[in-house]
Design an enzyme around this catalytic site. Sequence first.
Site, short mmCIF file in Angstrom:
data_model
loop_
_atom_site.label_atom_id
_atom_site.label_comp_id
_atom_site.label_asym_id
_atom_site.label_seq_id
_atom_site.Cartn_x
_atom_site.Cartn_y
_atom_site.Cartn_z
N TYR A 131 -58.04 5.98 1.52
CA TYR A 131 -58.21 4.89 0.96
C TYR A 131 -59.32 4.67 -0.14
O TYR A 131 -59.27 4.53 -1.31
CB TYR A 131 -58.17 3.58 1.71
CG TYR A 131 -56.84 2.89 1.95
CD1 TYR A 131 -56.04 2.06 1.11
CD2 TYR A 131 -56.16 3.58 3.12
CE1 TYR A 131 -54.90 1.92 1.37
CE2 TYR A 131 -54.75 3.21 3.35
CZ TYR A 131 -54.00 2.27 2.47
OH TYR A 131 -52.83 2.00 2.79
N GLU A 174 -51.40 -1.04 8.81
CA GLU A 174 -50.87 0.40 9.10
C GLU A 174 -51.50 0.87 10.32
O GLU A 174 -50.59 1.52 11.35
CB GLU A 174 -51.25 1.33 8.05
CG GLU A 174 -50.46 1.03 6.97
CD GLU A 174 -50.98 1.77 5.32
OE1 GLU A 174 -51.88 2.35 5.32
OE2 GLU A 174 -50.59 1.14 4.57
#
Length: 408
Positions: A95, A137
């Site tokens: 990310y 997630e």
Amino acid sequence: MLNPSTIAIIKSTVPVLEVHGTAITKRFYELLFTNHPELLNIFNHANQRQGKQSGALANAVYAAAANIDRLEQIIPVVKQIGHKHRALGIKPEHYPIVGEHLLIAIKDVLGDAATDEIIGAWAEAYGVIADAFIGVEAEMYAQAAGQLGGWDGFRKFIVTRKEQESSVITSFYLRPADGQAIASFLPGQYITVRANVPGSANTHLRHYSLSDAPGLSYYRITVKREAGTEPQQPAGIVSNYLHDQVHVGDALDISAPAGDFTIDPANGSDAPVVLISGGVGLTPMVSMLNTIAAQQPDRSVTYIHAAINSELHAMRDHVTALTEQLAPLTSYVCYASPIAGDRCDHEGLIDAAWLQSILPAATLHTGEFYFCGPTPFMKAVNHALKQLGVSPDRIHYEFFGPAGSLEA
Ligand SMILES: Cc1cc2nc3c(=O)[nH]c(=O)nc-3n(C[C@H](O)[C@H](O)[C@H](O)COP(=O)(O)OP(=O)(O)OC[C@H]3O[C@@H](n4cnc5c(N)ncnc54)[C@H](O)[C@@H]3O)c2cc1C
Ligand code: HEM
């Protein structure tokens, strides 16, 4: 939580970024793949070239930013994307890489208009959005690995049977190389193949819906060969590899079942089910059909399949046999361009008038509708169902590519 002035900056600049969306994401991917070529093993190159994923990621970031003060409202979308990310193996450490390159791309494209204040606000907002994805997630990773027969990452499966279903569609039966149990799944879910295609510098990840019922000792995927039209449209990499180079006895790397386009026979509903597929879009529908046949044989099911003609019609004998066995199952075949000798229930495209002629009013009022196929087909079906008054909460569909809009 972001402070009100940061939120105000984000909301006022979302439209600016949307205007420059294509330029920003083009720059973003150029930078990302130059600095992190290893990510070419994860991203779909064809989607990149056709701009599909660029649009998907950018739009999702802007949609999330526009809702930055009420992110809980977009959790269903985060979950849908999260299933794909989990199946592909996207991890928290990815990310910051995406965030950093997105900010540089914004600066590059907006130039002086991207003040330090604006960039700072977007850095904060991206952090909040990324945390929402990472949280969703994390649960998915835990569920995939923690369930009975589950696993983390990719697991080796052996192709134990390869069966031609039509002139362009082939099924692959997959059993785990370790001989241990395999995770169950909900019909409609997909597994992800990581293909090492000879001659290709990168691995290629592709999702394939499971096409048989859960609870068996194997997974089955059913793949259409994407032939392409050289030179404009190169042949599909993984579908041709599977068809031509993967044989019985070969191993494939597979990640655990994922996806939220599902029907759950255990949820107690016995509402009529209508399954509508076009071409290879039949794979999740056949899984749903086989599951209902096994677990809810008294449930009303209408199975509608559209193919170009009989040569391209997969699993016809299977569906015909089930229809003869199960009284509550009715099945229909539509051919867009029948060839000599073809017999079908409807010639041409599916439309509202034909659906109305075959579906009982009660099914239209209370049924659950599932469909999958090429995007123009899905747009037509969606439009027809809306014309017939089917409420959106009873309409479910899956894209065989990045999710998009079905509005014309
Ligand atoms: C949830 C989900 C479930 C799926 N389930 C199934 C399933 O059950 N069965 C199935 O067959 N597929 C399924 N798919 C689609 C599958 O994942 C692959 O996308 C498909 O097999 C094509 O992959 P490929 O590597 O062969 O083609 P790719 O190499 O990814 O190419 C994709 C398409 O783009 C074209 N193309 C490539 N490069 C270009 C270019 N430069 N310009 C123009 N066109 C180009 C190719 O000709 C091809 O048609 C599913 C997808 C999703 C997201
Ligand atoms: C907050 C940040 C992110 C957002 C909003 C986002 C959004 C999206 C969206 C909307 C899709 C398309 C889903 C679909 O197929 O329907 C997608 C797919 C994908 N994402 Fe993300 N994503 C983010 C972060 C990441 C990160 C960090 C990575 C890894 C480097 C990543 C890699 C991918 C890949 C590989 C795909 C598959 C699509 C393809 O290969 O074409 N994403 N993402």
